[in-house]
Design a protein around this motif. Structure first.
Motif, PDB file in Angstrom:
ATOM      1  N   SER A 130      48.326-102.125 -76.896  1.00 40.01           N
ATOM      2  CA  SER A 130      48.051-101.063 -75.926  1.00 40.01           C
ATOM      3  C   SER A 130      47.048-100.063 -76.481  1.00 40.01           C
ATOM      4  CB  SER A 130      49.362-100.349 -75.559  1.00 40.01           C
ATOM      5  OG  SER A 130      49.107 -99.246 -74.730  1.00 40.01           O
ATOM      6  N   TYR A 145      57.649 -95.366 -64.676  1.00 37.93           N
ATOM      7  CA  TYR A 145      56.348 -94.933 -65.174  1.00 37.93           C
ATOM      8  C   TYR A 145      55.651 -96.077 -65.904  1.00 37.93           C
ATOM      9  CZ  TYR A 145      52.826 -92.727 -68.117  1.00 37.93           C
ATOM     10  OH  TYR A 145      51.648 -92.408 -68.745  1.00 37.93           O
ATOM     11  N   ARG A 146      54.352 -96.183 -65.695  1.00 32.96           N
ATOM     12  CA  ARG A 146      53.571 -97.264 -66.302  1.00 32.96           C
ATOM     13  C   ARG A 146      52.689 -96.717 -67.412  1.00 32.96           C
ATOM     14  NH1 ARG A 146      51.365 -99.449 -60.461  1.00 32.96           N
ATOM     15  NH2 ARG A 146      53.415 -99.774 -59.505  1.00 32.96           N
ATOM     16  N   THR A 200      50.265-106.786 -61.051  1.00 33.32           N
ATOM     17  CA  THR A 200      51.205-106.073 -60.196  1.00 33.32           C
ATOM     18  C   THR A 200      52.350-107.008 -59.843  1.00 33.32           C
ATOM     19  OG1 THR A 200      49.497-104.665 -59.233  1.00 33.32           O
ATOM     20  CG2 THR A 200      51.541-104.913 -57.978  1.00 33.32           C
ATOM     21  N   ASP A 226      59.553-102.289 -70.676  1.00 32.75           N
ATOM     22  CA  ASP A 226      60.788-102.184 -69.891  1.00 32.75           C
ATOM     23  C   ASP A 226      61.506-103.516 -69.771  1.00 32.75           C
ATOM     24  OD1 ASP A 226      60.675 -99.412 -69.214  1.00 32.75           O
ATOM     25  OD2 ASP A 226      59.119 -99.850 -67.731  1.00 32.75           O
ATOM     26  N   LEU A 236      56.349-103.058 -60.486  1.00 34.84           N
ATOM     27  CA  LEU A 236      56.052-102.898 -61.903  1.00 34.84           C
ATOM     28  C   LEU A 236      54.603-103.291 -62.142  1.00 34.84           C
ATOM     29  CD1 LEU A 236      59.124-104.810 -63.421  1.00 34.84           C
ATOM     30  CD2 LEU A 236      58.964-102.347 -63.098  1.00 34.84           C
ATOM     31  N   LYS A 237      54.089-102.859 -63.260  1.00 35.48           N
ATOM     32  CA  LYS A 237      52.785-103.323 -63.723  1.00 35.48           C
ATOM     33  C   LYS A 237      53.025-104.011 -65.058  1.00 35.48           C
ATOM     34  CE  LYS A 237      48.265-103.121 -62.717  1.00 35.48           C
ATOM     35  NZ  LYS A 237      47.680-103.447 -61.416  1.00 35.48           N
ATOM     36  N   ASP A 293      48.528 -97.305 -55.313  1.00 33.99           N
ATOM     37  CA  ASP A 293      49.818 -97.188 -55.969  1.00 33.99           C
ATOM     38  C   ASP A 293      50.820 -96.400 -55.147  1.00 33.99           C
ATOM     39  OD1 ASP A 293      48.836 -98.655 -57.978  1.00 33.99           O
ATOM     40  OD2 ASP A 293      49.283 -97.249 -59.580  1.00 33.99           O
ATOM     41  N   VAL A 342      46.859 -96.660 -65.229  1.00 35.02           N
ATOM     42  CA  VAL A 342      47.613 -97.561 -64.376  1.00 35.02           C
ATOM     43  C   VAL A 342      47.634 -97.120 -62.926  1.00 35.02           C
ATOM     44  CG1 VAL A 342      49.075 -98.274 -66.253  1.00 35.02           C
ATOM     45  CG2 VAL A 342      49.744 -96.327 -64.859  1.00 35.02           C
ATOM     46  N   GLY A 360      51.404-101.191 -69.109  1.00 31.61           N
ATOM     47  CA  GLY A 360      52.224-100.959 -67.930  1.00 31.61           C
ATOM     48  C   GLY A 360      53.691-100.877 -68.277  1.00 31.61           C
ATOM     49  N   ASN A 361      54.508-101.766 -67.699  1.00 32.30           N
ATOM     50  CA  ASN A 361      55.966-101.724 -67.881  1.00 32.30           C
ATOM     51  C   ASN A 361      56.482-102.845 -68.782  1.00 32.30           C
ATOM     52  OD1 ASN A 361      55.600-100.927 -64.590  1.00 32.30           O
ATOM     53  ND2 ASN A 361      56.734 -99.506 -65.902  1.00 32.30           N
TER      54      ASN A 361
END
Length: 501
Positions: A11, A35-36, A73, A45, A67-68, A27, A22, A41-42
C-alpha cells in the motif's frame, strides 16, 4: 513477511507511485461499507477467514455491503431477500463471472462452463452437461455404479475395523467420490484406498484446489500480473497441465480402441460412459463441441465434484460424532427400512429417510462447501435496494453468514437437523434461505449428483458402523476450525475409529 505486513508495505509503495484515493464519483451511491484505505482498500478487513470477517462487517453495515478489494469494487450479499434480488429478480444482470487469474491459466476460462459468460457457448455446454451427465435418466442408469463403489468403501472400512486402523473420513470420502466420477466418465478407477502409487491424480487435484483457493494479490492488483509475486499462477499452471495431459491421454486411448474395434465408429463395444457419448458428439460436430471443451469440462467437474462432496460428508460426520443421539436417530431410521432385507441404502430410498435428509441440509447450512459460492459479476450497472451496483463489480454471496443469521434461523450455531423436519425447505435454488449450490441460471449443474452421493455415502457410514475418537477423546473436544479456500474444509482432518455393528 506475513500477509498483512506485505499488504501494508505494498500500500505504501503503490501510494507513492499512484497517489490514489478510494473515493470516486459514484461511491456515494454504492451500498454502505467500511472505510477504505488508499490502494489496498478493505483487504485488511478480510483476515484469514473472510467468510467470518464479512459476516461481522455485515452486522454493522447491513446485508448489502460494498468493499474495495485492491482495485476491485466488491458487493457482498448476506441475506436471503437480497440474494433473491440478485439471483432471481436480476439474475441475467449478475450472471457473469468474476474470473480469478488462476482460472485464466491454460485458457481454462475460455472453455470452462464455470467461468464462461452466460452466452451461447456457455448455454451449449450447460445443455450438454445436463443431457449427457446429470439428467435424471443418466443418473438412474448409473445407480448401480455408485452402489458398487459405496460397497467398496464399506468393505475398506470393514477391513480397518478388523485391523484396528483409524479412518481419515475426508480422505476415504474423496477417494470414493473420485472413483465414482472416474468410472462414470471413463470406466476406470483413479485411486485406491491402500495404494500409495495410485494417489497421484488425487494429490494433484488436492494441490490444485489448495493453491487455487489462496488469496492472490494479482486479482486485487492486476499490475502485478507479470510478477506473479506468490507464484500461484505458475503452480496452478503445472497442476492444471498435468490434469489436462491425463485427460488427453485417456481420450487418445479411447479413440485408439475405437479405431481398432470391429464395432462401427460411435458404437461402444463395452459401455456407454460419458467419454463415449461425448466423443460421439465431438465427432458429429467439432465446431460445437471441441476436444478442448471436453478436456476442460472434465477438469471442472473433477475439481468441483470431488472436494465439495467429500468435505461436506466430513463435516456431517464430525457433527454426528459430536451429537451421537442424532447419529442414532438416523441409524434407527435407516435400519427400519433396510435390516429386514439385509441390504444397503439405495438412492431410490432417499425420500424415505427424512432425518437423513435433514442432516444433509443442516450440514450444508452450517458448513456450505463454497462459503461465497463462485463469485458473480455485474454485466452492466444496476440498481438494487436503491443502491448502485457498478458494471464489472464482483458479487460475493456469503451463504455461510446467511446460514448463521439469527433472524432467519433459531439457535443458528447449534446443529439441529430436526429444524428441517415437516418444513418445505430444500437446497435446489428456490428457497433462498439455503442456497449452498447457488441459484438462478448459474446454479451448480451437478446438484442432483451431489444430492444422491451425499445421502448414500453418509447413510452407509451410519448404517454399518458406529464411530469413536482415538484415545477415548471427548467428541466435544473436536477442533471445529475451518480452512478457507475454494471449499470450506476442516482445519484438522477428522480421524475416527469405526466399530462394526
Amino acid at each position: 513477511m506475513d500477509y498483512p505486513t506485505f499488504l501494508l508495505l505494498l500500500s505504501f509503495i503503490l501510494s507513492i507511485i499512484y497517489v490514489l484515493t478510494v473515493s470516486g464519483r459514484n461511491d456515494s451511491r454504492l451500498p454502505p461499507g467500511p472505510y477504505r484505505f488508499p490502494v489496498i482498500g478493505n483487504l485488511l478487513d478480510l483476515g484469514h477467514e473472510p467468510h467470518r470477517s464479512l459476516a461481522t462487517l455485515s452486522k454493522r453495515y447491513g446485508p448489502l455491503m460494498s468493499l474495495k478489494l485492491g482495485s476491485r469494487t466488491t458487493i457482498v450479499v448476506s441475506s436471503p431477500d437480497i440474494a433473491k434480488e440478485f439471483f432471481h429478480t436480476h439474475d441475467r444482470v449478475f450472471s457473469s463471472r468474476s474470473v480469478p487469474e488462476t482460472a485464466r491459466v491454460i485458457d481454462h476460462h475460455k472453455f470452462s462452463m464455470v467461468w464462461l459468460p452466460a452466452e451461447d457457448h456457455w448455454r451449449r455446454l450447460r445443455r450438454i452437461t445436463k443431457e449427457y451427465m446429470f439428467s435424471a435418466q443418466r443418473l438412474d442408469a448409473s445407480e448401480g455404479l455408485r452402489e458398487k463403489k459405496i460397497r467398496e468403501l464399506v468393505r475398506h472400512i470393514d477391513r480397518c475395523c478388523t485391523s484396528g486402523k483409524v479412518v481419515n473420513v475426508g480422505a476415504v470420502a474423496f477417494t470414493t467420490t473420485l472413483n465414482i466420477l472416474s468410472n462414470y466418465m471413463f470406466s476406470m478407477d483413479f485411486a485406491q484406498y491402500d495404494s500409495v502409487s495410485s494417489q497421484e491424480f488425487k494429490e494433484t487435484v488436492w494441490a490444485l484446489m489448495e493453491v487455487s483457493g489462496k488469496p492472490n494479490l494479482v486479482d486485487f492488483f492486476p499490475i502485478l500480473k507479470r510478477l506473479d509475486p506468490q507464484g500461484l499462477v505458475s503452480r496452478v499452471t503445472i497442476y492444471g497441465k498435468k490434469l489436462l495431459t491425463n485427460f488427453d491421454r485417456i481420450i487418445d486411448q479411447r479413440l485408439q480402441r475405437r479405431s481398432s474395434s470391429s464395432s462401427p465408429v460411435g458404437v461402444s463395444s463395452a459401455n456407454d460412459d460419458v467419454l463415449e457419448l461425448l466423443l460421439n458428439l465431438n465427432l458429429k460436430d467439432e465446431s460445437k463441441f471441441s476436444r478442448n471443451d471436453m478436456m476442460h469440462l472434465f477438469l471442472a467437474l473433477f475439481i468441483a465434484g470431488t472436494d465439495t462432496i467429500s468435505s461436506t460428508l466430513e463435516w456431517a460426520m464430525t457433527e454426528l460424532i459430536r451429537n451421537p443421539e442424532k447419529m442414532e436417530t438416523a441409524r434407527s431410521e435407516i435400519l427400519k427400512l433396510t435390516q429386514n432385507d439385509d441390504k444397503n441404502i439405495q438412492e431410490s430410498c432417499i425420500a424415505q429417510f427424512p432425518f437423513l435428509q435433514a442432516i444433509i441440509k443442516e450440514t450444508l447450512r452450517l458448513h456450505p462447501p463454497a462459503p461465497f459460492l463462485i463469485p458473480h459479476e455485474a454485466i452492466h450497472e444496476a440498481e438494487v435496494q436503491g443502491f448502485t451496483v457498478p458494471k464489472n463489480a464482483q458479487i460475493l454471496c456469503n451463504v455461510w453468514a446467511m446460514g448463521r443469521n439469527p433472524t432467519v434461523w433459531s439457535n443458528p450455531e447449534t446443529f439441529m437437523p430436526e429444524r428441517f423436519l415437516n418444513v418445505e425447505i430444500d437446497y435446489k435454488g428456490q428457497d433462498f434461505k439455503l442456497i449452498p449450490f447457488g441459484a438462478g441460471r448459474r446454479i451448480c449443474p451437478g446438484l442432483n449428483f451431489a444430492h444422491r452421493m451425499l445421502h448414500i455415502m453418509l447413510g452407509s457410514l451410519i448404517q454399518n458402523f458406529d464411530w469413536e475418537l482415538e484415545g477415548n477423546a471427548s467428541p466435544q473436544d473436536i477442533d471445529m476450525g475451518e480452512k478457507f479456500g475454494i471449499t470450506l474444509q476442516r482445519n484438522i482432518p477428522l480421524v475416527a475409529i469405526p466399530i462394526k455393528l
